[in-house]
Write an enzyme that holds these catalytic residues in place. Structure first.
Site, PDB file in Angstrom:
ATOM      1  NE  ARG A  30     -15.830  14.269 -56.565  1.00  0.00           N
ATOM      2  CZ  ARG A  30     -16.523  15.181 -57.233  1.00  0.00           C
ATOM      3  NH1 ARG A  30     -16.701  15.053 -58.547  1.00  0.00           N
ATOM      4  NH2 ARG A  30     -17.055  16.217 -56.621  1.00  0.00           N
ATOM      5  CB  CYS A  31     -16.885   9.103 -62.459  1.00  0.00           C
ATOM      6  SG  CYS A  31     -15.616  10.282 -62.964  1.00  0.00           S
ATOM      7  CG  MET A  32     -18.569   4.595 -61.569  1.00  0.00           C
ATOM      8  SD  MET A  32     -18.151   2.829 -61.504  1.00  0.00           S
ATOM      9  CE  MET A  32     -17.068   2.776 -60.075  1.00  0.00           C
ATOM     10  CG  ASN A  42     -13.008   9.780 -60.356  1.00  0.00           C
ATOM     11  OD1 ASN A  42     -13.877   8.945 -60.144  1.00  0.00           O
ATOM     12  ND2 ASN A  42     -13.296  11.026 -60.671  1.00  0.00           N
ATOM     13  N   GLY A  53     -13.936   6.787 -62.356  1.00  0.00           N
ATOM     14  CA  GLY A  53     -13.646   6.028 -61.158  1.00  0.00           C
ATOM     15  C   GLY A  53     -14.779   6.078 -60.153  1.00  0.00           C
TER      16      GLY A  53
END
Length: 394
Positions: A383-385, A338, A381
């Protein structure tokens, strides 16, 4: 925005706040966290992540700030009050009382309620009896907190010059949709942004949406995004002429692989970092417009083959997250796949994924290492954030 890897210019993040302090051993599973984060440390880790991005010339917008700004509009304030109060949970009298109270608070207070929730103990004093109030524990939530706001990629995603508001699947996250709706409808920066997808459409989440190349989308179908959601997004993208090919990619419906971006992410125009066990098993159904509003569906075919063909390249390079199965599984769990591309060949990744980062660097990818011991407790991670708002063309 037409790719995952064009130089990042602006991004929407959410700094952890009081909503994470609402997590307890009694509710963390329901609120989709695997452990109770140390909030102060999580905030320091997030501040460092934001500073890394700023150091690369990225404009960082913080969700709490843009939400407060949006709520200064009286129409947004009214909509925010409506989004906070659920009469089905509180009953008419208690709901009316809370609505009346919230209608008189300022924008920062309402923003805090929308993000952090309200317990029954924190409700304003009200005259008369309420069975709902009497039968709930004082620390039960009258308005649920939204600790997963941290993962801004899931609740909205930009495709070309349009924003897709996610239709979130899990009950703990559904009200996030209303928060992002308020931001994109009423904040001066976004007020005129066209929509690529509606929040009340079939379930789809931003973590499953990947911009492989200009006009080419991949959409994970699994725990959070349904086949109906992937098809609806494809039809919308074709109608708006912002995509010519959409790949629907079935993924295992497990906690470890909740979104496509927990399996792979783009690190360069022709390269992905990928969980090796998924390398040979991932397939894709290819959707393309077929004239007169109809659509053609082909496949399934191997994902890497279908992706390269749609992208117009010979092959999609794969960088595995570990040489051995145990390391790969550990680093996949810790979001080794991620990563957030800051520009082609430069990504942000958790420092704890030592093997993955080494393999990325061996492949010529620069890794901006960030701490994530507490940020990762919700299984997400870099990218998710992050919700990229603007990138240079691919």
């Amino acid at each position: 925005m037409d790719s995952e890897v064009g130089k990042l210019r602006a991004v929407l993040l959410h700094r952890p706040g009081k909503e994470l302090k609402r997590l307890t051993p009694r509710n963390n599973d329901q609120l989709l966290f695997d452990s109770i984060p140390w909030v102060g440390r999580a905030q320091r880790e997030h501040d460092a992540f934001a500073d890394v991005l700023r150091g690369r010339g990225v404009e960082v917008l913080l969700l709490a700030e843009v939400l407060r700004d949006a709520l200064e509009d009286p129409r947004a304030h009214t909509a925010g009050v409506h989004a906070a109060v659920d009469d089905r949970r509180l009953g008419g009298d208690l709901g009316d009382s809370l609505r009346s109270y919230l209608s008189g608070v300022d924008a920062p207070t309402l923003a805090e309620v929308l993000m952090s929730g309200v317990t029954f103990e924190e409700l304003p004093a009200a005259e008369g009896a309420s069975l709902v109030r009497k039968m709930h524990h004082p620390h039960d939530f009258a308005v649920d907190p939204l600790p997963n706001l941290l993962f801004t990629r899931d609740s909205s995603a930009w495709i070309a010059d349009r924003v897709a508001i996610s239709s979130l699947t899990m009950p703990a996250r559904r009200r996030e949709t209303a928060v992002l709706d308020l931001v994109y409808a009423y904040h001066p920066r976004f007020r005129h942004a066209a929509r690529a997808y509606g929040a009340h459409s079939a379930p789809i989440e931003g973590g499953d949406v990947m911009l492989l190349a200009p006009g080419v989308l991949a959409v994970g179908v699994g725990e959070r995004t349904t086949a109906a959601g992937a098809e609806s997004l494809a039809r919308s993208a074709f109608a708006d002429d912002i995509a010519h090919t959409v790949l629907a990619v079935p993924i295992a419906q497990t906690r470890a692989t909740m979104h496509l971006d927990t399996v792979c992410t783009m690190v360069a125009h022709d390269a992905v970092v990928m969980y090796p066990l998924a390398r040979d098993s991932l397939v894709a159904y290819t959707m393309r417009p077929d004239g007169d509003g109809s659509m053609r569906v082909d496949g399934p075919a191997p994902f890497l083959t279908a992706a390269a063909e749609a992208m117009g390249i010979d092959r999609l390079r794969v960088i595995d997250t570990g040489l051995d199965p145990v390391t790969a599984e550990r680093e996949q769990w810790d979001d080794g796949n991620n990563t957030l591309a800051v520009e082609p060949g430069v990504v942000a990744g958790y420092e704890r994924n030592v093997e993955t980062n080494a393999r990325l660097e061996d492949a010529g990818i620069e890794v901006l290492r960030i701490e994530g011991s507490e940020l990762g407790s919700g299984r997400g991670g870099p990218r998710c954030m992050s919700c990229p708002i603007a990138r240079d063309p691919a």
